[in-house]
Design an enzyme around this catalytic site. Structure first.
Site: not given
Length: 467
Positions: A21, A89-90, A114, A150, A165, A180, A399, A434
């Site tokens: 996403r 999965g985790t 994240d 959850g 869940e 959770n 200047s 100059r």
């Protein structure tokens, strides 16, 4: 449970997700909050928590993420990475850290790369529960809108009975506001045995770390809940809107901390900090100031409106801006002045030096009390190499002067306005470089007539010598 001595800590940082996403070629965890990657924020938390081992579990963009972790400074102790391939999965992700944590029996924290805003204070609550004998400690939070999070269902003693869940929760369970976060601490001596018993008999066919709660309870191990004081701590970033929300939460926290430490922010909501911005008490920051990484400002300095600072040090009593830009390597001495539309890069202004208007000072050293006139440029780049300009104490540069480096202007010297300086100027000398001015009496009307005739011919399509 009676509290025991604090255990050693190890971190498992889950950073394998693709982050679809985000719609980005950059791995999600390498997107930045306050000029530091989200992974970097979690690695810094591990360092501040004094973790003795930290494992970053990589997957999508594995090489880039592992390199970013390795390059993080200052690094937490015992840092390594482990590959999760495929991503199942985790619990499966956490299991990839087994080899790196072999023999470790302390508290193992499982965090997400994240979720960059968890505080050390909150982490210590989880660690205290493991030190007191719990097998698992889960971090909960109470958002304004629990939505589809959850739920954490507590038992009569206040321990965690189960995680439900949202889609599986009853109406009564959905009414529970304690949610959770997914973050937890686990007794390292029992972690791997529990992970080995987690199965993937669910709709997605994945191994969920949340199942460890039921296994721990079945084994008679205590399962505790710690609570985040601020729901923003557990804000997980899944898309650009979440990233903006995390940035806003960080900035709100940083502004509040700065003001609590004695910094004046006249319009706090317009000031933006980096992760390492360091402001001492009695600093005044006017509206619309942006701090990039690596900025420190000493007590009593003033940063005026619409200024941008990065990689710079500002000493006590100095005034920066408005509309000034300090780039990396800028060092501004006590009571020095950097005014509107002045840019400083890899240059030092000694105490009391002034550059008040419209100047660029790069690769330079400006002596104490020196004055740099409007429009002055240190010409530091020849197209290939950078060169330095040295300006002595008390020197005055008029200047619209160009100082072609490498060049030195001695202490007390004066450079006349409009000069292009290509050779060093001795101390107390007056340098003029100059073109000589000429005034031709009566020539202005004649020149105007010639120009008007030329304009008329060009507009009429005539050319010189036409009819």
């Amino acid at each position: 449970m009676e509290e025991q001595a604090s255990l050693e800590k190890a971190f498992i940082i889950l950073a394998a997700g693709k982050g679809t996403r985000m719609r980005s070629e950059t791995p999600k965890v390498l997107h930045c909050v306050a000029h530091r990657t989200m992974l970097g924020h979690v690695l810094d938390l591990a360092r501040r928590a004094e973790a003795v081992r930290s494992v970053v579990v990589v997957g999508h963009g594995a090489e880039a993420v592992a390199k970013a972790a390795e390059a993080h400074r200052p690094a937490p102790a015992g840092l390594s990475s482990a590959l999760q391939e495929p991503q199942l999965g985790t619990a499966h992700a956490a299991a990839q850290a087994r080899e790196a944590l072999r023999g470790f029996g302390g508290a193992v924290f499982v965090l997400f790369a994240d979720t960059p805003l968890i505080t050390l204070k909150t982490l210590e609550q989880l660690g205290a529960a493991i030190s007191a004998g719990a097998g698992v400690a889960v971090l909960g939070f109470e958002p304004e809108d629990p939505a589809a999070y959850g739920r954490l269902i507590l038992d009569a003693e206040g321990g965690l009975a189960r995680i439900v869940e949202f889609k599986d929760a009853s109406a009564e369970e959905r009414a529970v506001r304690l949610c959770n976060s997914g973050v937890m601490a686990i007794d390292g001596a029992r972690l791997w045995g529990w992970l080995d018993r987690i199965d993937n008999e669910n709709a997605k066919g994945e191994f969920y770390l949340t199942d460890i709660v039921a296994l721990a309870r079945a084994d008679g191990a205590g399962v505790s809940v710690a609570r985040a004081d601020d729901p923003a701590e557990v804000l997980g970033v899944n898309d650009r809107a979440d990233l903006a929300a995390a940035e806003a939460a960080f900035q709100a926290r940083a502004r509040a901390a700065a003001m609590a430490d004695g910094v004046t922010l006249t319009a706090p909501e317009t000031v933006f900090f980096a992760h390492d911005t360091a402001l001492k008490p009695d600093v005044v920051v006017e509206p619309h100031v942006v701090f990039g990484p690596g900025v420190s400002v000493a007590a009593g300095a003033e940063i005026r409106a619409f200024s941008h600072l990065e990689g710079a040090r500002v000493e006590a009593g100095a005034v920066i801006g408005p509309y000034a830009r300090l780039r990396p390597g800028a060092e501004i001495g006590a009571d020095a002045r950097v005014g509107n539309f002045v840019e400083i890069k890899n240059a030092t202004l000694a105490p009391g030096a002034k550059a008040n208007h419209l100047s660029y000072l790069g690769d330079a050293a400006i002596g104490a009390g020196a004055n740099i006139g409007a429009g002055t440029i240190t010409c530091n780049y020849d197209g290939v190499l950078k060169h330095r300009t040295e300006i002595g104490a008390g020197a005055f540069v008029g200047s619209n002067s160009a100082l072609v480096a490498p060049v030195t202007v001695g202490a007390g010297a004066i450079v006349a306005a409009g000069s292009t300086i290509t050779a060093s100027v001795p101390e107390d000398a007056l340098a003029l470089a100059r073109g000589r001015q000429m005034s031709l009496e009566g020539r202005a009307p004649r020149l105007r007539e010639q120009l008007a005739l030329r304009k008329k011919r060009e507009r009429g399509g005539e050319t010189e010598g036409g009819t």
